[in-house]
Design a protein around this motif. Structure first.
Motif, short mmCIF file in Angstrom:
data_model
loop_
_atom_site.label_atom_id
_atom_site.label_comp_id
_atom_site.label_asym_id
_atom_site.label_seq_id
_atom_site.Cartn_x
_atom_site.Cartn_y
_atom_site.Cartn_z
N GLY A 54 7.27 9.32 -6.51
CA GLY A 54 6.30 8.24 -6.39
C GLY A 54 5.86 7.95 -4.97
O GLY A 54 5.03 7.07 -4.75
N GLY A 55 6.41 8.66 -4.00
CA GLY A 55 6.03 8.43 -2.60
C GLY A 55 4.96 9.39 -2.13
O GLY A 55 4.26 10.01 -2.93
N PHE A 56 4.85 9.53 -0.81
CA PHE A 56 3.81 10.37 -0.22
C PHE A 56 4.33 11.71 0.28
O PHE A 56 3.55 12.60 0.60
N GLY A 57 5.65 11.85 0.40
CA GLY A 57 6.21 13.12 0.81
C GLY A 57 5.87 13.54 2.22
O GLY A 57 5.82 14.74 2.53
N ALA A 58 5.64 12.59 3.12
CA ALA A 58 5.27 12.93 4.49
C ALA A 58 6.43 13.62 5.21
O ALA A 58 7.59 13.24 5.04
N THR A 59 6.11 14.63 6.01
CA THR A 59 7.11 15.24 6.87
C THR A 59 7.42 14.27 8.01
O THR A 59 6.69 13.30 8.24
N LEU A 60 8.48 14.54 8.72
CA LEU A 60 8.82 13.68 9.85
C LEU A 60 7.76 13.72 10.95
O LEU A 60 7.39 12.67 11.49
N PRO A 61 7.20 14.89 11.31
CA PRO A 61 6.10 14.86 12.28
C PRO A 61 4.90 14.05 11.79
O PRO A 61 4.28 13.32 12.58
N GLN A 62 4.56 14.15 10.51
CA GLN A 62 3.46 13.36 9.97
C GLN A 62 3.78 11.87 10.00
O GLN A 62 2.94 11.04 10.38
N PHE A 63 4.99 11.53 9.59
CA PHE A 63 5.39 10.13 9.59
C PHE A 63 5.30 9.52 10.99
O PHE A 63 4.73 8.44 11.18
N PHE A 64 5.85 10.21 11.98
CA PHE A 64 5.86 9.65 13.33
C PHE A 64 4.46 9.61 13.94
O PHE A 64 4.17 8.72 14.75
N GLU A 65 3.60 10.52 13.56
CA GLU A 65 2.22 10.45 14.05
C GLU A 65 1.53 9.21 13.48
O GLU A 65 0.82 8.49 14.19
N ALA A 74 0.82 -1.22 0.00
CA ALA A 74 0.00 0.00 0.00
C ALA A 74 0.85 1.26 0.00
O ALA A 74 0.31 2.37 -0.05
N GLY A 75 2.16 1.09 0.07
CA GLY A 75 3.05 2.25 0.01
C GLY A 75 3.51 2.79 1.34
O GLY A 75 4.13 3.85 1.39
N PHE A 76 3.24 2.06 2.43
CA PHE A 76 3.61 2.58 3.75
C PHE A 76 5.11 2.80 3.86
O PHE A 76 5.55 3.75 4.50
N GLY A 77 5.89 1.94 3.25
CA GLY A 77 7.34 2.07 3.32
C GLY A 77 7.88 3.25 2.54
O GLY A 77 9.05 3.60 2.68
N ALA A 78 7.03 3.87 1.73
CA ALA A 78 7.44 5.03 0.93
C ALA A 78 6.84 6.33 1.46
O ALA A 78 6.76 7.32 0.73
N LEU A 79 6.42 6.33 2.70
CA LEU A 79 5.81 7.53 3.28
C LEU A 79 6.70 8.76 3.14
O LEU A 79 6.21 9.86 2.86
N ARG A 80 7.98 8.60 3.35
CA ARG A 80 8.90 9.74 3.34
C ARG A 80 9.47 10.05 1.95
O ARG A 80 10.11 11.08 1.76
#
Length: 421
Positions: free
Chosen positions: A73-84, A61-67
């Motif tokens: 092709g990823g989600f571009g999550a910030t570190l605060p978003q990723f850790f939340e 589902a792409g969880f490993g590509a959050l950052r």
């Protein structure tokens, strides 16, 4: 833009040209997976049944590509978003969150690698759902600082790796093994990214801890396994805030464990029919003393999430400083200060949250009677998991180091080793 990136953009999760997606969109995508994961968490822990299917579903589902950036092709999550989001996963199953610890640290390192074909190759692998496991800790009475796992030139342009590691968290689920080793030709310390599905690799689930039983942790053995030259990474060039990053994953595990316990204990209290003659109310779920216990557990979860968020903000500062240094926008002194701030935040968070989470989870059993100790309910896994995660990187040392910084202005170490004196 890749097909994956187009799909995610159309879903409203990321926007081209920005590194910060909408958190609500990210959460909506992955919460159905978290709900499914939570439903089987107690049974998997009880049976020590490894969550192969659950980890693979997240990766697909792409969880490993959050950052990974949206443009890649990823989600571009910030570190605060990723850790939340990682804390939400930990509330569903803290073992799965910890099993992905090495993967996300490796992703972080590759995000800050020099732009080019090697970096692009790794980002594409993450987007394709490939996962990275850990193989760092030497087995036995190795001296502190020594590395027994060796990488040697094979004469054909490739290398061979030999050695044995323990605490190989997540390795069983991984496509690649992030392996700390020493080159025999140069003596340099390296990270060897080793393909896991090859002869010469043995991964054993022989971790015998009473908590975090399903992290896929255990022994990894390398016997003349092949490593491509381009998969050898200079260890000294790894991202500087790596230790703080690893620690915040464990803090997310602690915070998630408390939140997961809150949900289950609250449900047990809500559904309990029996009470005691000397109770403060005739209905268990209305007893003010019982409600206080659940309220204290909830407050500990709130505090844990706040700690994780604060550390994540400091990590984001270190990440941004690394990019700013590369661009020439700041100097080395400012970049080092950002990394020191991240290390201090992670250490302070560990000292504060570890005893808070462990004690809150122990106290949670006061909200129920003897039935709380039922092995069928397996409520004790939350305490066991938190106690186990809290024993990593002993927090008592961190408290001393923070004190040394406060009193004597001695900087916290960012990298350390374990072994015999």
């Amino acid at each position: 833009m890749s097909t994956v990136a187009t799909t995610r953009h159309a879903a409203g999760i990321g926007t081209i040209g920005t590194e910060e997606p909408d958190y609500a969109g990210l959460a909506a995508r992955f919460r159905p997976f978290f709900t499914s994961i939570a439903a089987g968490s107690a049974q998997r822990d009880s049976l020590q049944q490894l969550p192969y299917e659950q980890v693979r579903a997240l990766a697909d589902a792409g969880f490993g590509a959050l950052r990974v950036p949206v443009a890649d092709g990823g989600f571009g999550a910030t570190l605060p978003q990723f850790f939340e989001l990682l804390t939400e996963l930990a509330a569903a199953d803290s073992s799965i969150a910890q099993a992905l610890r090495a993967h996300f640290a490796f992703v972080e390192d590759r995000l800050l690698a020099t732009e080019g074909r090697d970096r692009d190759t790794w980002l594409a692998r993450f987007v394709a759902g490939e996962l990275v496991g850990n193989a760092w800790t030497e087995i036995g009475a190795v001296k502190v600082g020594d590395v027994l796992t060796k990488v040697s030139p094979a004469g054909d342009g490739t290398f061979r790796i030999n050695g044995e590691k323990f605490y190989s968290t997540g390795s069983i689920f991984a496509d690649w093994l992030d392996t700390y080793a020493e080159r025999t030709d140069t003596g340099a310390r390296v990270i060897a990214a080793v393909r896991a599905d090859q002869p010469g690799i043995e991964r054993r689930d022989d971790w015998d801890g009473f908590g975090q039983r399903t992290t896929g942790t255990g022994t990894s053995t390398f016997t003349h396994a092949v490593v491509q030259a381009e998969e050898l990474i200079d260890f000294d060039a790894r991202f500087k805030y790596q230790t703080a990053f690893y620690q915040n994953v464990l803090l997310a595990v602690l915070a998630g464990s408390v939140r997961g316990a809150e949900r289950e204990f609250a449900l047990e209290v809500r559904n309990r029919k029996r009470t005691f003659s000397h109770a403060a109310a005739s209905i268990w779920r209305e007893d003010p003393q019982i409600l206080q216990v659940i309220g204290e557990l909830s407050a500990a979860g709130f505090t844990g999430e706040a700690v994780v968020r604060r550390v994540a903000q400091a990590l984001q500062g270190a990440h941004d400083a690394a990019l700013a240094l590369r661009a020439g926008d700041i100097g080395l002194v400012a970049e080092e200060a950002a990394n020191d701030a991240a290390e201090l935040a992670a250490a302070a968070g560990q000292v504060a949250l570890t005893p808070l989470a462990v004690n809150a989870l122990s106290h949670a059993f006061d909200a129920l009677a003897a039935s709380a100790t039922s092995t069928a309910k397996n409520l004790d896994r939350h305490w066991r998991n938190a106690r186990t995660a809290g024993n990593h990187n002993p927090w008592v040392y961190k408290a001393r180091l923070i004190g040394d910084l406060s009193v004597n202005d001695v900087a916290l170490p960012r990298v350390w080793a374990i072994g015999a004196a």
